[in-house]
Write a protein that holds these residues in place. Structure first.
Motif, mmCIF file in Angstrom:
data_model
loop_
_atom_site.group_PDB
_atom_site.id
_atom_site.type_symbol
_atom_site.label_atom_id
_atom_site.label_comp_id
_atom_site.label_asym_id
_atom_site.label_seq_id
_atom_site.Cartn_x
_atom_site.Cartn_y
_atom_site.Cartn_z
ATOM 1 N N GLY A 185 0.804 -1.219 0.000
ATOM 2 C CA GLY A 185 0.000 0.000 0.000
ATOM 3 C C GLY A 185 0.835 1.265 0.000
ATOM 4 N N LEU A 186 2.142 1.113 -0.264
ATOM 5 C CA LEU A 186 3.038 2.275 -0.309
ATOM 6 C C LEU A 186 3.442 2.567 -1.747
ATOM 7 N N PRO A 187 3.809 3.808 -2.036
ATOM 8 C CA PRO A 187 4.341 4.109 -3.365
ATOM 9 C C PRO A 187 5.644 3.333 -3.597
ATOM 10 N N ALA A 188 6.038 3.222 -4.868
ATOM 11 C CA ALA A 188 7.269 2.485 -5.190
ATOM 12 C C ALA A 188 8.451 3.063 -4.409
ATOM 13 N N LYS A 189 8.469 4.390 -4.294
ATOM 14 C CA LYS A 189 9.518 5.035 -3.490
ATOM 15 C C LYS A 189 8.955 5.225 -2.080
ATOM 16 N N VAL A 190 9.501 4.478 -1.143
ATOM 17 C CA VAL A 190 8.993 4.538 0.227
ATOM 18 C C VAL A 190 9.085 5.983 0.738
ATOM 19 N N PRO A 191 7.972 6.540 1.264
ATOM 20 C CA PRO A 191 7.980 7.964 1.642
ATOM 21 C C PRO A 191 9.086 8.338 2.617
ATOM 22 N N ASN A 192 9.301 7.531 3.646
ATOM 23 C CA ASN A 192 10.338 7.860 4.627
ATOM 24 C C ASN A 192 11.236 6.640 4.856
ATOM 25 N N PRO A 193 12.319 6.532 4.101
ATOM 26 C CA PRO A 193 13.193 5.361 4.237
ATOM 27 C C PRO A 193 13.775 5.217 5.644
ATOM 28 N N ALA A 194 13.771 6.290 6.419
ATOM 29 C CA ALA A 194 14.353 6.216 7.765
ATOM 30 C C ALA A 194 13.423 5.530 8.764
ATOM 31 N N TYR A 195 12.146 5.358 8.383
ATOM 32 C CA TYR A 195 11.204 4.726 9.328
ATOM 33 C C TYR A 195 10.901 3.317 8.856
ATOM 34 N N PRO A 196 10.898 2.334 9.761
ATOM 35 C CA PRO A 196 10.718 0.951 9.310
ATOM 36 C C PRO A 196 9.336 0.692 8.727
ATOM 37 N N THR A 197 9.309 -0.014 7.605
ATOM 38 C CA THR A 197 8.020 -0.495 7.090
ATOM 39 C C THR A 197 7.669 -1.766 7.850
ATOM 40 N N ARG A 198 6.390 -2.109 7.846
ATOM 41 C CA ARG A 198 5.941 -3.263 8.609
ATOM 42 C C ARG A 198 5.610 -4.425 7.686
ATOM 43 N N MET A 199 5.233 -5.516 8.292
ATOM 44 C CA MET A 199 4.840 -6.673 7.505
ATOM 45 C C MET A 199 3.396 -7.045 7.833
ATOM 46 N N LYS A 200 2.839 -7.864 6.986
ATOM 47 C CA LYS A 200 1.478 -8.355 7.200
ATOM 48 C C LYS A 200 1.402 -9.066 8.559
ATOM 49 N N GLY A 201 0.281 -8.864 9.263
ATOM 50 C CA GLY A 201 0.066 -9.627 10.488
ATOM 51 C C GLY A 201 0.539 -8.957 11.763
ATOM 52 N N VAL A 202 0.920 -7.679 11.690
ATOM 53 C CA VAL A 202 1.276 -6.973 12.922
ATOM 54 C C VAL A 202 0.320 -5.800 13.133
ATOM 55 N N VAL A 203 0.282 -5.354 14.385
ATOM 56 C CA VAL A 203 -0.584 -4.235 14.774
ATOM 57 C C VAL A 203 0.250 -2.963 14.786
ATOM 58 N N GLU A 204 -0.377 -1.850 14.431
ATOM 59 C CA GLU A 204 0.326 -0.570 14.520
ATOM 60 C C GLU A 204 -0.594 0.544 14.962
ATOM 61 N N LYS A 205 0.016 1.664 15.342
ATOM 62 C CA LYS A 205 -0.742 2.808 15.866
ATOM 63 C C LYS A 205 0.187 3.998 16.041
ATOM 64 N N CYS A 206 -0.410 5.123 16.416
ATOM 65 C CA CYS A 206 0.356 6.351 16.705
ATOM 66 C C CYS A 206 1.328 6.131 17.861
ATOM 67 N N THR A 207 2.520 6.685 17.726
ATOM 68 C CA THR A 207 3.500 6.634 18.825
ATOM 69 C C THR A 207 3.916 8.049 19.271
ATOM 70 N N PHE A 208 3.044 9.033 19.032
ATOM 71 C CA PHE A 208 3.379 10.435 19.352
ATOM 72 C C PHE A 208 4.691 10.826 18.670
ATOM 73 N N CYS A 209 4.998 10.204 17.555
ATOM 74 C CA CYS A 209 6.239 10.511 16.821
ATOM 75 C C CYS A 209 7.459 10.422 17.745
ATOM 76 N N SER A 210 7.557 9.323 18.460
ATOM 77 C CA SER A 210 8.674 9.175 19.408
ATOM 78 C C SER A 210 10.019 9.359 18.717
ATOM 79 N N GLU A 211 10.090 8.914 17.455
ATOM 80 C CA GLU A 211 11.369 9.022 16.736
ATOM 81 C C GLU A 211 11.724 10.482 16.481
ATOM 82 N N ARG A 212 10.723 11.343 16.340
ATOM 83 C CA ARG A 212 10.980 12.766 16.150
ATOM 84 C C ARG A 212 11.267 13.439 17.496
#
Ligand code: SF4
Ligand code: SF4
Length: 277
Positions: A185-212
């Motif tokens: 579901g991402l463009p061919a060029k990953v929008p932010n290469p510095a942030y890990p992409t996920r795989m099928k079968g995991v849960v995700e959500k907001c992290t208050f941009c902890s990395e920022r």
């Protein structure tokens, strides 16, 4: 909040607005620079936090321009959140970190037959509440979701086994499950290469941009909101923008009767000043 100009907040500007302006990098309180993903596993479920307690204020009295999606778009770009537009029902596999929902979905039980009609039509920005007592953390069997000392409820995607207990535990619907390969579901060029992409079968959500935050930058959604509907800062700092707003305005939080102590606050305001959420 955003920045004084909406976009382009630099580190110094954010430190000031977050209530840490008097501190240099070396003087940051414990809990600011914080732990790398996974390092905080020892704090799982712990109520203790060191130094900071992050919170967001959503000012519903400020008008979002019609159909503005800047905050949501910024979050998607920052975190490589997928979009599946080829579905007949595009929401079926939707991955949501920050999104709009009708007022009464956000605040069920607040219905009043003779209350304000404008609220009936209002859309409210919602996200993970980074609860002080997060039930999602308590039920996760692998410690894939855990709480940092500053209160941020994190996800360690590598530890997630996709059991979805956390989704059942979260009373706010703030977690999404990757039913499909999110990378598709991402463009061919990953929008932010510095942030890990996920795989099928995991849960995700907001992290208050902890990395920022770890780089002393504000959350991407806050930075993108030129209207300053979103404010962010440290509740432990008396001069932080969130403390200022909470002191000045009456705010409500979602489902406080559950004892989760959500850390996203909403300024509702009077009818005249509340045209949009
Ligand atoms: S789906 Fe992942 S994060 Fe959620 S409870 Fe199960 S292992 Fe933990
Ligand atoms: S809003 Fe949901 S996902 Fe976020 S901390 Fe609270 S229970 Fe966990």
């Amino acid at each position: 909040m955003g920045t004084e100009e909406g976009k382009g907040m630099d580190r110094r500007g954010f430190l000031k607005l977050a209530g840490l302006g008097a501190l240099g990098a070396a003087g940051l309180p414990a809990g600011w620079s914080l732990l790398k993903p996974g390092e905080a596993l020892a704090t799982t479920g712990g109520a203790a936090r060191a130094g900071s307690r992050w919170a967001m204020v959503v000012d519903m009295t400020k008008g979002c321009p019609d159909n503005c999606t800047k905050c949501m778009a910024a979050c998607k770009t920052e975190h490589n959140v997928p979009t599946f537009s080829d579905e007949t029902d595009p929401r079926r596999h939707e991955i949501k970190w920050i999104w709009r929902t009708p007022y009464h979905n956000a605040f069920p039980g607040n219905e009043q037959p003779y209350g304000r009609e404008d609220l009936e039509h209002k859309q409210v920005m919602v996200l993970c509440n980074h609860c002080v007592n997060p039930p999602c953390v308590k039920v996760c069997p692998t410690q894939a979701t855990y709480q940092r000392p500053d209160g941020i409820v994190m996800m360690d995607f590598h530890r997630c086994i996709g059991c979805r207990f956390c989704m059942a535990g979260c009373p706010y619907g703030s977690r999404s499950f990757n039913w499909r390969d999110p990378r598709a579901g991402l463009p061919a060029k990953v929008p932010n290469p510095a942030y890990p992409t996920r795989m099928k079968g995991v849960v995700e959500k907001c992290t208050f941009c902890s990395e920022r935050l770890d780089k002393n930058l504000p959350p991407a959604c806050v930075e993108a909101c030129a209207e300053k509907v979103l404010a962010f800062g440290d509740l432990e700092s008396a001069v932080s923008p969130v403390r200022e707003l909470l002191k000045k305005h009456f705010t409500i939080r979602r489902k406080t009767n559950l004892g989760t102590q959500p850390q996203v606050y909403y300024i509702i305001g009077d009818q005249g000043g509340a045209e949009h959420a």
